[in-house]
Write a protein that holds these residues in place. Structure first.
Motif, PDB file in Angstrom:
ATOM      1  N   GLN A  79      12.509 -14.223  42.640  1.00  0.00           N
ATOM      2  CA  GLN A  79      13.816 -14.847  42.551  1.00  0.00           C
ATOM      3  C   GLN A  79      13.669 -16.352  42.730  1.00  0.00           C
ATOM      4  O   GLN A  79      13.215 -16.815  43.771  1.00  0.00           O
ATOM      5  CB  GLN A  79      14.772 -14.280  43.598  1.00  0.00           C
ATOM      6  CG  GLN A  79      16.192 -14.784  43.457  1.00  0.00           C
ATOM      7  CD  GLN A  79      17.185 -13.999  44.294  1.00  0.00           C
ATOM      8  OE1 GLN A  79      16.806 -13.346  45.265  1.00  0.00           O
ATOM      9  NE2 GLN A  79      18.440 -14.049  43.918  1.00  0.00           N
ATOM     10  N   ALA A  80      14.045 -17.081  41.706  1.00  0.00           N
ATOM     11  CA  ALA A  80      14.031 -18.530  41.749  1.00  0.00           C
ATOM     12  C   ALA A  80      15.420 -19.015  42.152  1.00  0.00           C
ATOM     13  O   ALA A  80      16.413 -18.309  41.953  1.00  0.00           O
ATOM     14  CB  ALA A  80      13.648 -19.102  40.388  1.00  0.00           C
ATOM     15  N   PRO A  81      15.532 -20.220  42.715  1.00  0.00           N
ATOM     16  CA  PRO A  81      16.833 -20.749  43.112  1.00  0.00           C
ATOM     17  C   PRO A  81      17.824 -20.739  41.953  1.00  0.00           C
ATOM     18  O   PRO A  81      17.507 -21.179  40.852  1.00  0.00           O
ATOM     19  CB  PRO A  81      16.511 -22.175  43.555  1.00  0.00           C
ATOM     20  CG  PRO A  81      15.096 -22.096  44.022  1.00  0.00           C
ATOM     21  CD  PRO A  81      14.440 -21.146  43.060  1.00  0.00           C
ATOM     22  N   GLY A  82      19.010 -20.212  42.204  1.00  0.00           N
ATOM     23  CA  GLY A  82      20.039 -20.180  41.186  1.00  0.00           C
ATOM     24  C   GLY A  82      19.879 -19.094  40.147  1.00  0.00           C
ATOM     25  O   GLY A  82      20.680 -19.027  39.206  1.00  0.00           O
ATOM     26  N   ARG A  83      18.877 -18.257  40.300  1.00  0.00           N
ATOM     27  CA  ARG A  83      18.643 -17.183  39.343  1.00  0.00           C
ATOM     28  C   ARG A  83      18.730 -15.820  40.015  1.00  0.00           C
ATOM     29  O   ARG A  83      18.601 -15.705  41.230  1.00  0.00           O
ATOM     30  CB  ARG A  83      17.266 -17.334  38.691  1.00  0.00           C
ATOM     31  CG  ARG A  83      17.114 -18.590  37.849  1.00  0.00           C
ATOM     32  CD  ARG A  83      15.740 -18.644  37.221  1.00  0.00           C
ATOM     33  NE  ARG A  83      15.555 -19.844  36.427  1.00  0.00           N
ATOM     34  CZ  ARG A  83      15.907 -19.951  35.154  1.00  0.00           C
ATOM     35  NH1 ARG A  83      16.454 -18.932  34.518  1.00  0.00           N
ATOM     36  NH2 ARG A  83      15.698 -21.097  34.510  1.00  0.00           N
ATOM     37  N   GLU A  84      18.950 -14.808  39.205  1.00  0.00           N
ATOM     38  CA  GLU A  84      18.991 -13.441  39.709  1.00  0.00           C
ATOM     39  C   GLU A  84      17.579 -12.947  39.988  1.00  0.00           C
ATOM     40  O   GLU A  84      16.613 -13.398  39.368  1.00  0.00           O
ATOM     41  CB  GLU A  84      19.668 -12.522  38.693  1.00  0.00           C
ATOM     42  CG  GLU A  84      21.141 -12.821  38.445  1.00  0.00           C
ATOM     43  CD  GLU A  84      21.983 -12.550  39.664  1.00  0.00           C
ATOM     44  OE1 GLU A  84      22.841 -13.385  39.980  1.00  0.00           O
ATOM     45  OE2 GLU A  84      21.782 -11.498  40.312  1.00  0.00           O
ATOM     46  N   ARG A  85      17.480 -12.030  40.931  1.00  0.00           N
ATOM     47  CA  ARG A  85      16.189 -11.421  41.206  1.00  0.00           C
ATOM     48  C   ARG A  85      15.779 -10.573  40.006  1.00  0.00           C
ATOM     49  O   ARG A  85      16.603  -9.861  39.422  1.00  0.00           O
ATOM     50  CB  ARG A  85      16.269 -10.559  42.466  1.00  0.00           C
ATOM     51  CG  ARG A  85      14.925 -10.046  42.946  1.00  0.00           C
ATOM     52  CD  ARG A  85      15.027  -9.423  44.336  1.00  0.00           C
ATOM     53  NE  ARG A  85      15.467 -10.394  45.322  1.00  0.00           N
ATOM     54  CZ  ARG A  85      15.520 -10.155  46.632  1.00  0.00           C
ATOM     55  NH1 ARG A  85      15.147  -8.975  47.101  1.00  0.00           N
ATOM     56  NH2 ARG A  85      15.959 -11.096  47.461  1.00  0.00           N
ATOM     57  N   GLU A  86      14.513 -10.659  39.621  1.00  0.00           N
ATOM     58  CA  GLU A  86      14.041  -9.929  38.465  1.00  0.00           C
ATOM     59  C   GLU A  86      12.710  -9.245  38.738  1.00  0.00           C
ATOM     60  O   GLU A  86      11.900  -9.727  39.524  1.00  0.00           O
ATOM     61  CB  GLU A  86      13.887 -10.869  37.265  1.00  0.00           C
ATOM     62  CG  GLU A  86      12.850 -11.960  37.485  1.00  0.00           C
ATOM     63  CD  GLU A  86      12.625 -12.825  36.267  1.00  0.00           C
ATOM     64  OE1 GLU A  86      13.127 -12.470  35.177  1.00  0.00           O
ATOM     65  OE2 GLU A  86      11.943 -13.864  36.393  1.00  0.00           O
ATOM     66  N   ALA A  87      12.505  -8.126  38.075  1.00  0.00           N
ATOM     67  CA  ALA A  87      11.234  -7.424  38.166  1.00  0.00           C
ATOM     68  C   ALA A  87      10.216  -8.143  37.300  1.00  0.00           C
ATOM     69  O   ALA A  87      10.526  -8.562  36.183  1.00  0.00           O
ATOM     70  CB  ALA A  87      11.391  -5.980  37.702  1.00  0.00           C
ATOM     71  N   VAL A  88       9.000  -8.292  37.802  1.00  0.00           N
ATOM     72  CA  VAL A  88       7.941  -8.925  37.024  1.00  0.00           C
ATOM     73  C   VAL A  88       6.789  -7.974  36.738  1.00  0.00           C
ATOM     74  O   VAL A  88       6.132  -8.100  35.700  1.00  0.00           O
ATOM     75  CB  VAL A  88       7.405 -10.205  37.700  1.00  0.00           C
ATOM     76  CG1 VAL A  88       8.504 -11.259  37.776  1.00  0.00           C
ATOM     77  CG2 VAL A  88       6.868  -9.917  39.094  1.00  0.00           C
ATOM     78  N   ALA A  89       6.526  -7.040  37.628  1.00  0.00           N
ATOM     79  CA  ALA A  89       5.445  -6.084  37.437  1.00  0.00           C
ATOM     80  C   ALA A  89       5.764  -4.812  38.198  1.00  0.00           C
ATOM     81  O   ALA A  89       6.076  -4.859  39.384  1.00  0.00           O
ATOM     82  CB  ALA A  89       4.116  -6.659  37.915  1.00  0.00           C
ATOM     83  N   LEU A  90       5.692  -3.684  37.524  1.00  0.00           N
ATOM     84  CA  LEU A  90       6.075  -2.412  38.120  1.00  0.00           C
ATOM     85  C   LEU A  90       4.988  -1.366  37.924  1.00  0.00           C
ATOM     86  O   LEU A  90       4.314  -1.333  36.899  1.00  0.00           O
ATOM     87  CB  LEU A  90       7.373  -1.894  37.492  1.00  0.00           C
ATOM     88  CG  LEU A  90       8.583  -2.825  37.528  1.00  0.00           C
ATOM     89  CD1 LEU A  90       9.692  -2.272  36.644  1.00  0.00           C
ATOM     90  CD2 LEU A  90       9.076  -2.995  38.960  1.00  0.00           C
ATOM     91  N   ILE A  91       4.839  -0.504  38.909  1.00  0.00           N
ATOM     92  CA  ILE A  91       3.941   0.637  38.805  1.00  0.00           C
ATOM     93  C   ILE A  91       4.694   1.827  39.402  1.00  0.00           C
ATOM     94  O   ILE A  91       4.550   2.166  40.568  1.00  0.00           O
ATOM     95  CB  ILE A  91       2.571   0.371  39.484  1.00  0.00           C
ATOM     96  CG1 ILE A  91       1.620   1.533  39.233  1.00  0.00           C
ATOM     97  CG2 ILE A  91       2.711   0.041  40.965  1.00  0.00           C
ATOM     98  CD1 ILE A  91       0.148   1.144  39.468  1.00  0.00           C
ATOM     99  N   PRO A  92       5.526   2.452  38.587  1.00  0.00           N
ATOM    100  CA  PRO A  92       6.410   3.516  39.080  1.00  0.00           C
ATOM    101  C   PRO A  92       5.714   4.791  39.517  1.00  0.00           C
ATOM    102  O   PRO A  92       6.271   5.552  40.303  1.00  0.00           O
ATOM    103  CB  PRO A  92       7.340   3.771  37.891  1.00  0.00           C
ATOM    104  CG  PRO A  92       6.550   3.341  36.702  1.00  0.00           C
ATOM    105  CD  PRO A  92       5.772   2.158  37.173  1.00  0.00           C
ATOM    106  N   GLU A  93       4.523   5.040  39.022  1.00  0.00           N
ATOM    107  CA  GLU A  93       3.785   6.232  39.412  1.00  0.00           C
ATOM    108  C   GLU A  93       2.393   5.851  39.886  1.00  0.00           C
ATOM    109  O   GLU A  93       1.690   5.094  39.219  1.00  0.00           O
ATOM    110  CB  GLU A  93       3.673   7.215  38.250  1.00  0.00           C
ATOM    111  CG  GLU A  93       4.999   7.738  37.744  1.00  0.00           C
ATOM    112  CD  GLU A  93       4.836   8.755  36.646  1.00  0.00           C
ATOM    113  OE1 GLU A  93       5.476   8.598  35.597  1.00  0.00           O
ATOM    114  OE2 GLU A  93       4.053   9.717  36.841  1.00  0.00           O
ATOM    115  N   GLU A  94       2.000   6.409  41.031  1.00  0.00           N
ATOM    116  CA  GLU A  94       0.683   6.120  41.579  1.00  0.00           C
ATOM    117  C   GLU A  94      -0.391   6.494  40.570  1.00  0.00           C
ATOM    118  O   GLU A  94      -0.430   7.629  40.092  1.00  0.00           O
ATOM    119  CB  GLU A  94       0.480   6.876  42.889  1.00  0.00           C
ATOM    120  CG  GLU A  94      -0.832   6.567  43.584  1.00  0.00           C
ATOM    121  CD  GLU A  94      -0.978   7.290  44.903  1.00  0.00           C
ATOM    122  OE1 GLU A  94      -2.097   7.281  45.461  1.00  0.00           O
ATOM    123  OE2 GLU A  94       0.002   7.863  45.384  1.00  0.00           O
TER     124      GLU A  94
END
Length: 129
Positions: free
Chosen positions: A39-54
């Protein structure tokens, strides 16, 4: 309860690299989805990298594809984000998070920030030119 804590954030020059770490403690179900958000100032939190399953497929936001790599160690106890070729646009507070929602394992659900119910406190990454 589940607790997450990030480390590794720093100030670097454009083109530099950083490796962020996230340690987990408490009860952590192996079915939980995990990921890195920013999350950058003034911006919405966003996903950048996900690993939904081990041990499964990793997913990346278009803005970091080819530059960031998410990985796990010891199951859910440690999560890493290798960040290469950093750009000023990457400047943000970076968070690791986990979700117990079953829908986090679907492509449509995993990108939905409110779906994640466990969060670290964040580590600051600043990239300057």
């Amino acid at each position: 309860q589940v607790q997450l804590q990030e480390s590794g954030g720093a100030s670097v020059q454009t083109g530099g690299s950083l490796r962020l770490s996230c340690s987990g403690s408490g009860w952590m179900d192996r079915r939980y989805c995990m990921g890195w958000f920013r999350q950058a100032p003034g911006r919405e939190r966003e996903a950048v990298a996900l690993i939904p399953e081990e041990g499964g497929t990793a997913y990346y936001a278009d803005s970091v594809e080819g530059r960031f790599t998410i990985s796990q160690y010891n199951g859910k106890t440690a999560l890493y984000l290798q960040m290469d070729s950093l750009k000023p646009e990457d400047t943000a507070m970076y968070y690791c998070a986990a979700s117990s929602a079953s829908s986090c394992r679907t492509y449509g659900g995993m990108w939905h920030v409110p779906l994640y119910n466990y969060w670290g406190q964040g580590t600051q990454v600043t990239v300057s030119s």
